[in-house]
Each structure stands twice: as C-alpha cells, then as structure tokens.
Design a protein around this motif. Structure first.
Motif, PDB file in Angstrom:
ATOM      1  N   SER A   1     -17.548  -1.261 -27.501  1.00  0.00           N
ATOM      2  CA  SER A   1     -16.304  -1.936 -27.844  1.00  0.00           C
ATOM      3  C   SER A   1     -16.460  -2.754 -29.135  1.00  0.00           C
ATOM      4  O   SER A   1     -15.641  -2.659 -30.050  1.00  0.00           O
ATOM      5  CB  SER A   1     -15.899  -2.817 -26.662  1.00  0.00           C
ATOM      6  OG  SER A   1     -14.839  -3.618 -27.010  1.00  0.00           O
TER       7      SER A   1
ATOM      8  N   TYR B   1     -22.710   7.006 -22.822  1.00  0.00           N
ATOM      9  CA  TYR B   1     -22.947   6.848 -21.386  1.00  0.00           C
ATOM     10  C   TYR B   1     -23.787   7.963 -20.775  1.00  0.00           C
ATOM     11  O   TYR B   1     -24.666   7.711 -19.947  1.00  0.00           O
ATOM     12  CB  TYR B   1     -21.619   6.750 -20.622  1.00  0.00           C
ATOM     13  CG  TYR B   1     -20.697   5.647 -21.095  1.00  0.00           C
ATOM     14  CD1 TYR B   1     -21.206   4.480 -21.664  1.00  0.00           C
ATOM     15  CD2 TYR B   1     -19.326   5.757 -20.964  1.00  0.00           C
ATOM     16  CE1 TYR B   1     -20.357   3.467 -22.092  1.00  0.00           C
ATOM     17  CE2 TYR B   1     -18.472   4.749 -21.394  1.00  0.00           C
ATOM     18  CZ  TYR B   1     -18.990   3.613 -21.960  1.00  0.00           C
ATOM     19  OH  TYR B   1     -18.149   2.630 -22.380  1.00  0.00           O
TER      20      TYR B   1
ATOM     21  N   ALA C   1     -15.029  -0.569 -22.962  1.00  0.00           N
ATOM     22  CA  ALA C   1     -14.619   0.126 -24.183  1.00  0.00           C
ATOM     23  C   ALA C   1     -13.224   0.729 -24.033  1.00  0.00           C
ATOM     24  O   ALA C   1     -12.646   1.194 -25.014  1.00  0.00           O
ATOM     25  CB  ALA C   1     -15.628   1.209 -24.529  1.00  0.00           C
ATOM     26  N   HIS C   2     -12.698   0.700 -22.825  1.00  0.00           N
ATOM     27  CA  HIS C   2     -11.385   1.308 -22.600  1.00  0.00           C
ATOM     28  C   HIS C   2     -10.314   0.658 -23.479  1.00  0.00           C
ATOM     29  O   HIS C   2      -9.488   1.348 -24.075  1.00  0.00           O
ATOM     30  CB  HIS C   2     -11.005   1.195 -21.127  1.00  0.00           C
ATOM     31  CG  HIS C   2      -9.792   1.977 -20.740  1.00  0.00           C
ATOM     32  ND1 HIS C   2      -9.722   3.343 -20.856  1.00  0.00           N
ATOM     33  CD2 HIS C   2      -8.581   1.588 -20.277  1.00  0.00           C
ATOM     34  CE1 HIS C   2      -8.531   3.754 -20.456  1.00  0.00           C
ATOM     35  NE2 HIS C   2      -7.816   2.712 -20.101  1.00  0.00           N
TER      36      HIS C   2
ATOM     37  N   ASN D   1     -15.422  -0.216 -17.553  1.00  0.00           N
ATOM     38  CA  ASN D   1     -15.590   0.335 -18.890  1.00  0.00           C
ATOM     39  C   ASN D   1     -14.855  -0.538 -19.910  1.00  0.00           C
ATOM     40  O   ASN D   1     -13.678  -0.350 -20.176  1.00  0.00           O
ATOM     41  CB  ASN D   1     -15.042   1.764 -18.907  1.00  0.00           C
ATOM     42  CG  ASN D   1     -15.136   2.395 -20.272  1.00  0.00           C
ATOM     43  OD1 ASN D   1     -15.946   1.958 -21.097  1.00  0.00           O
ATOM     44  ND2 ASN D   1     -14.320   3.394 -20.512  1.00  0.00           N
TER      45      ASN D   1
ATOM     46  N   ASN E   1     -17.148   8.773 -26.786  1.00  0.00           N
ATOM     47  CA  ASN E   1     -17.711   7.558 -26.199  1.00  0.00           C
ATOM     48  C   ASN E   1     -18.638   7.893 -25.028  1.00  0.00           C
ATOM     49  O   ASN E   1     -19.796   7.477 -24.978  1.00  0.00           O
ATOM     50  CB  ASN E   1     -16.541   6.670 -25.755  1.00  0.00           C
ATOM     51  CG  ASN E   1     -16.987   5.416 -25.023  1.00  0.00           C
ATOM     52  OD1 ASN E   1     -18.164   5.051 -25.071  1.00  0.00           O
ATOM     53  ND2 ASN E   1     -16.060   4.754 -24.361  1.00  0.00           N
ATOM     54  N   VAL E   2     -18.138   8.725 -24.111  1.00  0.00           N
ATOM     55  CA  VAL E   2     -18.936   9.009 -22.918  1.00  0.00           C
ATOM     56  C   VAL E   2     -20.121   9.910 -23.252  1.00  0.00           C
ATOM     57  O   VAL E   2     -21.234   9.675 -22.776  1.00  0.00           O
ATOM     58  CB  VAL E   2     -18.078   9.597 -21.769  1.00  0.00           C
ATOM     59  CG1 VAL E   2     -17.534  10.952 -22.120  1.00  0.00           C
ATOM     60  CG2 VAL E   2     -18.877   9.663 -20.492  1.00  0.00           C
TER      61      VAL E   2
ATOM     62  N   THR F   1     -23.447  -1.470 -22.062  1.00  0.00           N
ATOM     63  CA  THR F   1     -23.273  -0.503 -23.140  1.00  0.00           C
ATOM     64  C   THR F   1     -21.812  -0.420 -23.566  1.00  0.00           C
ATOM     65  O   THR F   1     -21.505  -0.345 -24.763  1.00  0.00           O
ATOM     66  CB  THR F   1     -23.757   0.887 -22.688  1.00  0.00           C
ATOM     67  OG1 THR F   1     -25.080   0.759 -22.202  1.00  0.00           O
ATOM     68  CG2 THR F   1     -23.717   1.875 -23.827  1.00  0.00           C
ATOM     69  N   SER F   2     -20.912  -0.454 -22.569  1.00  0.00           N
ATOM     70  CA  SER F   2     -19.484  -0.352 -22.906  1.00  0.00           C
ATOM     71  C   SER F   2     -19.044  -1.542 -23.750  1.00  0.00           C
ATOM     72  O   SER F   2     -18.210  -1.407 -24.648  1.00  0.00           O
ATOM     73  CB  SER F   2     -18.641  -0.232 -21.637  1.00  0.00           C
ATOM     74  OG  SER F   2     -18.523  -1.468 -20.982  1.00  0.00           O
TER      75      SER F   2
ATOM     76  N   TYR G   1      -8.911   2.612 -16.445  1.00  0.00           N
ATOM     77  CA  TYR G   1     -10.011   1.787 -15.945  1.00  0.00           C
ATOM     78  C   TYR G   1     -10.506   2.277 -14.594  1.00  0.00           C
ATOM     79  O   TYR G   1     -11.694   2.465 -14.364  1.00  0.00           O
ATOM     80  CB  TYR G   1      -9.480   0.370 -15.719  1.00  0.00           C
ATOM     81  CG  TYR G   1     -10.076  -0.671 -16.594  1.00  0.00           C
ATOM     82  CD1 TYR G   1      -9.314  -1.266 -17.593  1.00  0.00           C
ATOM     83  CD2 TYR G   1     -11.391  -1.079 -16.415  1.00  0.00           C
ATOM     84  CE1 TYR G   1      -9.852  -2.238 -18.393  1.00  0.00           C
ATOM     85  CE2 TYR G   1     -11.923  -2.041 -17.224  1.00  0.00           C
ATOM     86  CZ  TYR G   1     -11.153  -2.624 -18.211  1.00  0.00           C
ATOM     87  OH  TYR G   1     -11.682  -3.573 -19.014  1.00  0.00           O
TER      88      TYR G   1
END
Lengths: 290, 238
Positions: A103, A82, A36-37, A34, A77-78, A98-99, A23
């Motif tokens: 997710s 992003y 989505a982590h 983030n 993901n990135v 967006t994250s 994170y």
C-alpha cells in the motif's frame, strides 16, 4: 428529507459494501486483512478519472477501464507480493504486513508519477437529480445504489452457481481439502484477487465521483473494514449488510446530528461491535484472525 | 499400482515416517493399521501431495506422483481425509459435486451422482442441507461420496470409521467392499484393526513411523503379536 437521507445513505452503503466485499473475499480465503485493497481502489479511481477527463470517454467506458485496470493491479499485487509468501507457508500476519508495504509503495508511486493533486471528476451526475415522492435524489446516488446492487448480485450468482465460485466458498472453509479435490490454489487465489480488484475498480470510480481522486483516498477503506467487521469478517452477506448499515447510520448521523461527529460515530460503532459481537453479525469463525 | 519406496517424512525435527515401503496393487484393498501417532495419517497426507517427503519415492504405474496436491488429484489418487473434513458451509450436494471439480463430463457427473445417491440414500434426502448439520456417520458417507465423485484410480481412506457407532462402522466397511467390487483400488488406514484386516487383501502394521509387519489380511489377523497389540486378544503369559 428522510427519504433523501435514506437513499444517500443506501448509496454510500452500497459503495462501502463494494469495498467490503473485496476485503471479505480475500479475508475469507487467506485470513488476513488486505490493506492494499484501498490502494487498488485508489488506482481504479485514477484510471476511471483519466479515462473520462483525458479521453472524454463515457462513464461506462471509464467504469469498465477501472474494473479491468484495478483487477490487473490486484492480480499483480497477489502474484508478486503474496503468492511467494503463501508458497512458503507464511502465517497471515506476514501477509498483512506485506499488504501495508504494498500500500505504501503504490501510494508513493502515484505521488512520484502523477503527483499529489486532488482531481475531481467532470460534473457528470453531480448536479442532476430526480424527484422521488417529493424528495430530490441525486442521480449519482441512485446510479451507485443500483450498480452496486447489480454487481453484488452478480458476484453472488458467480459464487453460488459456478464451479469456480463453489470452489472459492469451499476453499474459504478448508483450503487443504479443496486442493485434494483438485483445485489449484494459486489459480483460485488469483481469481479471488481479480474479483476483489474488479469491485475495487467500481468502488474507486464511485468514490472519485462522489468525493475526489487523490493518492491517499484508499484509506477510506477503513470504512469498508468497519463494514466488514460489523457484518463479520470473511462473510460476504455480512460485508454487504455491514456496508449498508454503516452507510445509512453515518448519513443519518451527519444529517440529523453533525457531520463532524460522523467518523467518531463509525469508529465507536466498531469498538462496540468488537466488544459485544466480536464475530460480527454473520461471522462464524474467530480462530486465527489477524 | 501405487508403490512407495523408502519414504522418509519429517515434521520439523520429528522423524514421522522411517523408510516406509508399501505396495498397493490394482484392484485390491490394502490396509495400514497402527496406533494413534504411528504415522498413518502422515503417510496418507504425503501420498496426497500435501506433506513433502524428505527422501524416498512414490510412483504410480511406474511414474512418480506430481509434487502438488491438485496434480496428484488430477492423476487419480484421491484422499478422503481423517475426520471427514467436509465443507460445513456448503450443502451436502455441493460437497459431493466438489469431488468432480476436475471433471468436464456433465453427463457422467450426473450419472455418478445418481449412483452415489443409490449407494447412500440418506445423502439424497439431505442433499440441500448444510454439511455441518449431518451426523458423524452421514458426514463419513458424504466424504466418501465426495471422494468417489473424483472417479479415483486409487482411493485413500484415512480412518473412515473414526468416531462412528458400530452400526455406521459396519456400513462404512460394507461400502468399501462395494467400491472395491466396482473395480477400484483402495488404500485404507485404520485404527479399527480387526475390521480393516478382515477386508484387506494385503496389510501393513505401522509402529512409530516404521513398517514392522506385513502380510495378507488373514495372516496378520492370525498373528499373535497383532492380536495382542491391536485386536485386544490376550495371550497367556509364558
């Protein structure tokens, strides 16, 4: 009893620290949380689980697979979600939203493809324990603790001893100037996400072994978020300290008071921190945090 | 040689640079002077590839400069930005070494670090301190040192004397001359017009985004308009 609780607390703290480090790494560079982590952690747990239960691989292979797999997912993901926003100079708030979308998307992809079953890892460690000064300590706790420590030390060495690591720390302070020094920012962001993903993979496997593997397990990262806030968002030593403190306190609360009140306690703690020490224990920079 | 032709840069709707044309010949010090908000920093950030021009060309030895900042740095055009912008969370040594990010010659880096420490002995003393703890003058030395570590073909210096004591200001200008003597090309933006014009081979005056005057440093120093507007010399009213 006390020592046992302490070791369990430390091992949970170690897992929180692993999650919080991912994170914080992303936060320190891109200034957004983030969300989505946690989902990447969940994917890492699934990869680890299937490697062990389908292919009867060893824990080492399962961990390695989870690390590589989660790192690849984090990189996808990135790059897909992003980077296009970053290149358009989107403010951090957009990235955060967006994250959340990423997710939800990934979670539902797991529902659709794997299903909503709860899986539990084969009993590799759970039942075994070692005696330590008269207390019974689970091997898993001990292993998680040692492995988290090694992984985080490795990250620390990378960040302080290598060129790329130094560049990451530099960019966390001033991204524009880092690009004046010739650092390709998109590549650096990719490296940061690979690192965060690798740590997510480790955390996922340990969480899966300790609890269960299921599509929404990623939301346990709210704990990692708490750890990161306690330690100071964006600060790596802070994330580690926050994770360990939270893990120990939580375990003591559930053992000595009640396990029902554990989460109430954790969330109260973050509120107290936000009121009294909004920058956390080691956080310095408060502007523009989302 | 760095050549800027008819450069137009906008900040949103504000027309910050208007048809700016500038030449920086190899091995010379070229300076651009002007008041606050004249567009000096905008020009610097555009040259470094951080700000994008709406129109106009920037060429270096006949080739146009790449679009992204890190590629511009790789081409040897290095900006030492206004207000130093050191990494406060890194040590002085790490800050300086960051300038060598693109270099792959450990031996050369070591040698250059030695040279920089000989140029600024104070930085050697402070090498393990966090950059945030340095005084303004020391920070400027470190920022220039970081720029030099990139082995710049052209060094862009934006307001190196900003906020410095007169003593440190002289020190900085002395350093600039030393760097030039090593064969570097320097493009300097300064509010301290007097000092800048004194050391410049060629100079431009920027006013609200437009080049209004140009000439050799000495010519501009002698120019009554420049004297009145930037050097604090009062001419009697006619």
């Amino acid at each position: 009893m006390f020592l046992q609780t302490l070791i369990t607390g430390l091992s949970i703290g170690g897992i929180y620290a692993l999650m919080a480090v991912g994170y914080s790494l992303v936060f320190s560079i891109l200034n957004f949380s983030n969300f989505a982590h946690g989902t990447i952690i969940m994917l890492g747990a699934y990869i680890g689980y299937f490697l062990i239960s389908w292919f009867y691989s060893s824990l080492a292979i399962s961990l390695l697979g989870a690390i590589v797999g989660a790192a690849i997912f984090a990189l996808l993901n990135v790059s897909l979600a992003y980077i296009p926003l970053i290149n358009r100079k989107a403010p951090p708030l957009y990235l955060m939203i967006t994250s959340m979308g990423v997710s939800i998307f990934l979670e539902n992809m797991v529902y659709v493809t794997v299903g909503s079953h709860f899986y539990s890892f084969p009993e590799i460690f759970k039942k075994s324990s070692v005696s330590f000064f008269g207390s019974e300590i689970s091997t898993l706790d001990l292993f998680a603790l040692i492995f988290s420590f090694i992984a985080i030390s490795g990250l620390h060495l990378f960040l302080t001893r290598t060129k790329m690591g130094t560049a990451i720390r530099a960019a966390s302070y001033d991204m524009t100037v880092a690009s004046l020094n010739g650092v390709n920012m998109n590549r650096l962001i990719g490296v940061v996400f690979i690192l965060a993903g690798a740590f997510a993979g480790i955390a996922g496997v340990f969480l899966g072994i300790k609890y269960m593997v299921y599509p929404t397990m990623g939301w346990i990262t709210s704990k990692a978020y708490i750890a990161a806030v306690i330690g100071g968002l964006g600060s790596l030593p802070g994330a580690v300290i926050g994770g360990v403190i939270l893990g120990i306190l939580e375990t003591f609360v559930s053992v000595y008071i009640s396990s029902v009140i554990r989460d109430v306690f954790s969330f109260s703690l973050v509120i107290i921190f936000l009121v009294i020490l909004p920058a956390g224990l080691l956080g310095k920079y408060l502007e523009e945090k989302v | 040689m760095l050549k800027v032709e008819n450069l137009n840069v906008y900040y949103g709707r504000i027309h910050a640079l208007k048809n700016v044309s500038i030449e920086v010949p190899k091995g010379q010090i070229v300076t651009v002077v002007g008041a606050n908000g004249a567009g000096k920093s905008t020009l610097m950030w555009t040259l470094a590839g951080v700000l994008k021009a709406k129109s106009g060309t920037i060429t270096y030895n006949g080739k146009s400069l790449p679009a992204s900042a890190h590629d511009v740095a790789a081409a040897g055009v290095i900006l030492v930005p206004e207000r130093r912008r050191l990494y406060a969370n890194l040590t002085v040594r790490e800050n300086i070494i960051m300038g060598a990010f693109l270099r792959k010659d450990p031996e050369g880096i070591k040698k250059d670090l030695e040279f920089i420490y000989s140029l600024f002995p104070i930085l050697k003393e402070r090498s393990n301190q966090y950059a945030g703890t340095l005084s303004g003058g020391e920070q400027q030395m470190a920022a220039i040192a970081r720029g030099l570590m990139s082995r710049p073909k052209i060094l862009l210096l934006d307001e190196p004397s900003l906020g410095l004591s007169p003593l440190y200001t002289s020190e900085v200008f002395k350093t600039i001359l030393q760097i030039k003597a090593q064969g570097a090309t320097i493009f300097l933006a300064e509010q301290n017009a007097h000092k800048a014009l004194e050391i410049a081979d060629r100079a431009y005056v920027l006013e609200t985004g437009r080049v209004v005057l140009s000439g050799s440093g000495k010519e501009l120093l002698a120019n009554p308009k420049v004297q009145e507007a930037y050097l604090g010399v009062r001419h009697k009213a006619i």
